[in-house]
Design a protein around this motif. Structure first.
Motif, mmCIF file in Angstrom:
data_model
loop_
_atom_site.group_PDB
_atom_site.id
_atom_site.type_symbol
_atom_site.label_atom_id
_atom_site.label_comp_id
_atom_site.label_asym_id
_atom_site.label_seq_id
_atom_site.Cartn_x
_atom_site.Cartn_y
_atom_site.Cartn_z
ATOM 1 N N SER A 124 0.852 -1.184 0.000
ATOM 2 C CA SER A 124 0.000 0.000 0.000
ATOM 3 C C SER A 124 0.891 1.238 0.000
ATOM 4 C CB SER A 124 -0.924 0.006 1.222
ATOM 5 O OG SER A 124 -0.155 0.062 2.402
ATOM 6 N N ALA A 125 0.325 2.360 -0.368
ATOM 7 C CA ALA A 125 1.093 3.602 -0.476
ATOM 8 C C ALA A 125 1.818 3.934 0.823
ATOM 9 C CB ALA A 125 0.179 4.747 -0.891
ATOM 10 N N ASP A 126 1.228 3.599 1.965
ATOM 11 C CA ASP A 126 1.892 3.917 3.233
ATOM 12 C C ASP A 126 3.097 3.009 3.509
ATOM 13 O OD1 ASP A 126 0.103 1.773 3.691
ATOM 14 O OD2 ASP A 126 -0.035 2.246 5.817
ATOM 15 N N GLN A 127 3.293 1.958 2.700
ATOM 16 C CA GLN A 127 4.462 1.083 2.839
ATOM 17 C C GLN A 127 5.588 1.473 1.881
ATOM 18 O OE1 GLN A 127 2.148 -2.612 2.237
ATOM 19 N NE2 GLN A 127 3.005 -3.281 4.200
ATOM 20 N N TYR A 128 5.391 2.535 1.115
ATOM 21 C CA TYR A 128 6.401 2.955 0.136
ATOM 22 C C TYR A 128 7.536 3.670 0.865
ATOM 23 C CZ TYR A 128 8.392 4.550 -4.267
ATOM 24 O OH TYR A 128 9.230 4.746 -5.334
ATOM 25 N N GLU A 129 8.674 2.979 0.943
ATOM 26 C CA GLU A 129 9.859 3.532 1.591
ATOM 27 C C GLU A 129 11.068 3.168 0.731
ATOM 28 O OE1 GLU A 129 12.425 2.924 5.677
ATOM 29 O OE2 GLU A 129 10.326 2.314 5.663
ATOM 30 N N LEU A 130 11.895 4.155 0.452
ATOM 31 C CA LEU A 130 13.035 3.934 -0.436
ATOM 32 C C LEU A 130 14.251 3.388 0.300
ATOM 33 C CD1 LEU A 130 12.838 7.155 -2.637
ATOM 34 C CD2 LEU A 130 12.110 4.831 -3.223
ATOM 35 N N HIS A 131 15.027 2.595 -0.415
ATOM 36 C CA HIS A 131 16.343 2.151 0.047
ATOM 37 C C HIS A 131 17.364 2.951 -0.751
ATOM 38 C CE1 HIS A 131 19.398 -0.542 1.646
ATOM 39 N NE2 HIS A 131 19.971 -0.428 0.458
ATOM 40 N N ARG A 132 18.354 3.517 -0.063
ATOM 41 C CA ARG A 132 19.350 4.368 -0.722
ATOM 42 C C ARG A 132 20.749 3.780 -0.566
ATOM 43 N NH1 ARG A 132 17.053 9.068 -2.218
ATOM 44 N NH2 ARG A 132 15.012 9.530 -1.322
ATOM 45 N N ASP A 133 21.593 4.049 -1.566
ATOM 46 C CA ASP A 133 22.991 3.603 -1.482
ATOM 47 C C ASP A 133 23.791 4.591 -0.629
ATOM 48 O OD1 ASP A 133 23.609 5.807 -3.114
ATOM 49 O OD2 ASP A 133 23.987 4.582 -4.903
ATOM 50 N N ASP A 134 25.086 4.376 -0.536
ATOM 51 C CA ASP A 134 25.950 5.226 0.295
ATOM 52 C C ASP A 134 26.008 6.673 -0.172
ATOM 53 O OD1 ASP A 134 26.497 3.003 1.818
ATOM 54 O OD2 ASP A 134 28.378 2.548 0.780
ATOM 55 N N HIS A 135 25.629 6.929 -1.417
ATOM 56 C CA HIS A 135 25.637 8.285 -1.959
ATOM 57 C C HIS A 135 24.276 8.961 -1.831
ATOM 58 C CE1 HIS A 135 29.571 7.369 -3.576
ATOM 59 N NE2 HIS A 135 29.069 6.292 -4.151
ATOM 60 N N GLY A 136 23.300 8.250 -1.259
ATOM 61 C CA GLY A 136 21.961 8.806 -1.098
ATOM 62 C C GLY A 136 21.056 8.603 -2.296
ATOM 63 N N THR A 137 21.519 7.867 -3.297
ATOM 64 C CA THR A 137 20.712 7.600 -4.486
ATOM 65 C C THR A 137 19.717 6.484 -4.197
ATOM 66 O OG1 THR A 137 22.588 8.206 -5.889
ATOM 67 C CG2 THR A 137 20.812 6.944 -6.930
ATOM 68 N N ALA A 138 18.476 6.687 -4.589
ATOM 69 C CA ALA A 138 17.445 5.655 -4.412
ATOM 70 C C ALA A 138 17.758 4.482 -5.333
ATOM 71 C CB ALA A 138 16.069 6.217 -4.725
ATOM 72 N N VAL A 139 17.890 3.290 -4.753
ATOM 73 C CA VAL A 139 18.224 2.085 -5.525
ATOM 74 C C VAL A 139 17.196 0.970 -5.337
ATOM 75 C CG1 VAL A 139 20.702 2.552 -5.628
ATOM 76 C CG2 VAL A 139 19.761 1.250 -3.706
ATOM 77 N N GLY A 140 16.139 1.246 -4.580
ATOM 78 C CA GLY A 140 15.140 0.206 -4.378
ATOM 79 C C GLY A 140 14.033 0.646 -3.455
#
Length: 183
Positions: A133-149
């Motif tokens: 659901s939309a409330d479960q949308y959370e980004l994973h970021r790499d060491d540079h802060g770029t969203a990767v998942g």
């Protein structure tokens, strides 16, 4: 239909070649990886066993109809390909050729990703579709802060098997039998 995250250059899409810039944009703005429209209240992420191990899905989300399209069109999801490509598809594809624009920022984007180099020629992964659901949308970021998942929650709303290898089928059957025995 050309998926939004497919690498495109010289007017040619490379199916199976991901455009990291478009993927990052899709993550950051919660866009569908196929149609580029914003994700809605319910969406899917495609999850491989190794994604569960690291805790995030490496591809942007999809609308339910876009998932259905992907399951029909993508040879990795529909089972028509048994292995990943043995080489860098973008480098040998016409889209990977240099164009006439000396200022083009897309031409150098033909280097294979670290992930594609690791899986080159390997057996195709198993895939599940996790409904979130939309409330479960959370980004994973790499060491540079770029969203990767997209972070995988501990309790997705639904999990549906998309591609199941014979080995996984046997494992799932064994787990079901043990559960039935109360073990």
């Amino acid at each position: 239909m050309v998926p939004y995250i497919s690498y495109t250059h010289n007017g040619l899409p490379v199916f199976g070649g991901l455009d990291r810039r478009n993927s990052t944009r899709a993550f950051e703005h919660a866009l569908c990886q196929i149609c580029e429209r914003p994700l809605e209240r319910w969406f899917y992420v495609l999850v491989r066993p190794q994604d569960e191990g690291v805790g995030y899905a490496t591809e942007p989300g999809l609308h339910p109809p876009c998932l259905k399209y992907s399951e029909q069109a993508c040879p990795m999801l529909n089972g028509t390909r048994a292995t990943y490509r043995p080489d860098n598809v973008i480098a040998r594809h016409p889209a990977g050729r240099r164009c006439d624009d000396p200022a083009c920022r897309r031409c150098p984007a033909t280097a294979p990703s670290a992930e594609s180099q690791v899986r080159a020629g390997l057996k195709a992964d198993d895939w599940d579709a996790w409904m979130l659901s939309a409330d479960q949308y959370e980004l994973h970021r790499d060491d540079h802060g770029t969203a990767v998942g997209i972070q995988l929650p501990s309790e997705p709303k639904r999990v549906r098997r998309v591609r199941v290898s014979p080995e996984r089928k046997r494992g799932l059957a064994l787990m079901a039998a043990l559960k039935e025995l109360g073990i």
